[in-house]
Design a protein around this motif. Sequence first.
Motif, mmCIF file in Angstrom:
data_model
loop_
_atom_site.group_PDB
_atom_site.id
_atom_site.type_symbol
_atom_site.label_atom_id
_atom_site.label_comp_id
_atom_site.label_asym_id
_atom_site.label_seq_id
_atom_site.Cartn_x
_atom_site.Cartn_y
_atom_site.Cartn_z
ATOM 1 N N ARG A 96 -4.429 3.271 -6.304
ATOM 2 C CA ARG A 96 -3.408 4.151 -5.741
ATOM 3 C C ARG A 96 -2.547 4.778 -6.842
ATOM 4 O O ARG A 96 -1.976 5.847 -6.654
ATOM 5 N N ALA B 272 1.503 -2.841 -6.993
ATOM 6 C CA ALA B 272 1.747 -1.506 -7.537
ATOM 7 C C ALA B 272 3.085 -1.435 -8.255
ATOM 8 O O ALA B 272 3.222 -0.772 -9.286
ATOM 9 N N HIS B 273 4.089 -2.124 -7.717
ATOM 10 C CA HIS B 273 5.389 -2.173 -8.398
ATOM 11 C C HIS B 273 5.273 -2.917 -9.731
ATOM 12 O O HIS B 273 5.877 -2.498 -10.728
ATOM 13 N N MET C 258 0.655 3.320 0.112
ATOM 14 C CA MET C 258 -0.334 2.408 0.677
ATOM 15 C C MET C 258 -0.667 2.721 2.126
ATOM 16 O O MET C 258 -1.547 2.103 2.712
ATOM 17 N N ALA D 250 -3.841 -1.539 -5.732
ATOM 18 C CA ALA D 250 -2.619 -1.010 -6.346
ATOM 19 C C ALA D 250 -2.971 -0.082 -7.502
ATOM 20 O O ALA D 250 -2.428 1.024 -7.624
ATOM 21 N N PRO E 177 -0.794 -5.395 -2.106
ATOM 22 C CA PRO E 177 -0.996 -4.220 -2.966
ATOM 23 C C PRO E 177 0.272 -3.449 -3.311
ATOM 24 O O PRO E 177 0.419 -2.986 -4.448
ATOM 25 N N LEU E 178 1.193 -3.308 -2.355
ATOM 26 C CA LEU E 178 2.421 -2.574 -2.658
ATOM 27 C C LEU E 178 3.230 -3.305 -3.720
ATOM 28 O O LEU E 178 3.784 -2.692 -4.640
#
Length: 436
Positions: A32, A385-386, A402, A29, A381-382
């Motif tokens: 990215r 990332a948030h 992602m 995350a 991971p998504l």
Amino acid sequence: MTSTPPHQSILDKPFVLDLFAGPGGLDVAGHRLGVPSLGIEWDKSACLTRYAAGLDTLHADVSAVRRESFESLPPEINVLAGGPPCQTYSVAGKGTGRKALEEVKKFIDRLMAGDSDEEIDKELQNLSDPRTALVLEPLRYAIQATRSPNRGHRPYDVIVLEQVPAVRALWDRYAEVLQEIGLPDGTTYKVVVDVLATETYGVPQTRSRAVLIARREGLGAPSLPEATHRAYEAREWNRRNGGVAAPTNQPTLYDAEVPEPGEGPAEDDGLEHWTSMGDALAEPVGTHPGRRTPFLIRSNYGSSGIPGRRGVRTDRQPATTVTGRISRFVVFESVGDRHPDVVREGSRFSMNEAGMLQSFPPDYPWSGKAQAQQVGNAVPPLFGAHLLSAALGLPAPTPATMRKPWVPATEEQRAKLRSHGCGTADDCTARCPRPE
């Protein structure tokens, strides 16, 4: 490995220390988002995956690093993150999990009061399961940062934690003491805590996580990440679609006409439809050939108290929570056209597909042993990332962030990372933790 250019955030140069880093969910995350990180991970196989992915890693015991080598950590680290092991906090059974929660709350209070590490470590040895104490490590790292000459006694600016819903009670206690009492040096934080559903952030599975986001006083009040997708409601799905029958020798794939994404209630809420397994796996990407044939899965554990039903979902639904059992999921595939009546038992999910259901990028280089367990234990991971975006004030990521295939590290890069993480380019050394 692919990274986007860094954005402006509440910190000039965010740098994450990821405790209990696993195979790299939170680090992926960060990469990215253009945010560097260093992960500390105990499990050898998870470290092999991290080296293959090109992630900076210390193959080490989180507690041992804090006690013995904290001063060797990069002093520019300003974000503390992690998800401590959760096995001892289950509220099932005879209440041992609830007892552990109350014990740990008392240790939280003592740490904030400045009690000595030596005395606390001695008493922690009396716990019935040593893993219980690991949930204290993020707080102990936060305190240790204020005592570190190498850091100039500078506290972490941001703290991001996530765990199973049962740990929310501890995050609530963390929030109370970080806001009302402060670290022993007087540093206080603004904190938010809640339980969030990962499918409401585009992850193609239903998974609930207790999260904590804290910002040091003076950096503004943190907020939880705003949902981008609708929640998956199992009862609503079953009511509208008649449920999905358990696979037998010749199961039906759909018992009722299934609505296309976007149909149904709450169309004016501004949220996207939740992401289904089919959405995540249908199209070819990288070395993933695509899984266009309609399918359903049967997990290896019961559903709704009906053992025969075994957690059945179709490709038009999100996956059930991805755990280390993902490799045992049975996939039943269509033998007809798009709306088949009959399916047959097909294959299991590949590790690449299992990772994609966790929102890992395609072609993530799963390595070592127990790869399914690595996948199941990871932070999606998504979702990570948030969390990082909300904590740092960055723009929210999109699922496409992602979706790009991950480019593994070269052999030379892996050797360099392992030399740093283990001590040699091709093996573990005496400084690496032993499995026992």
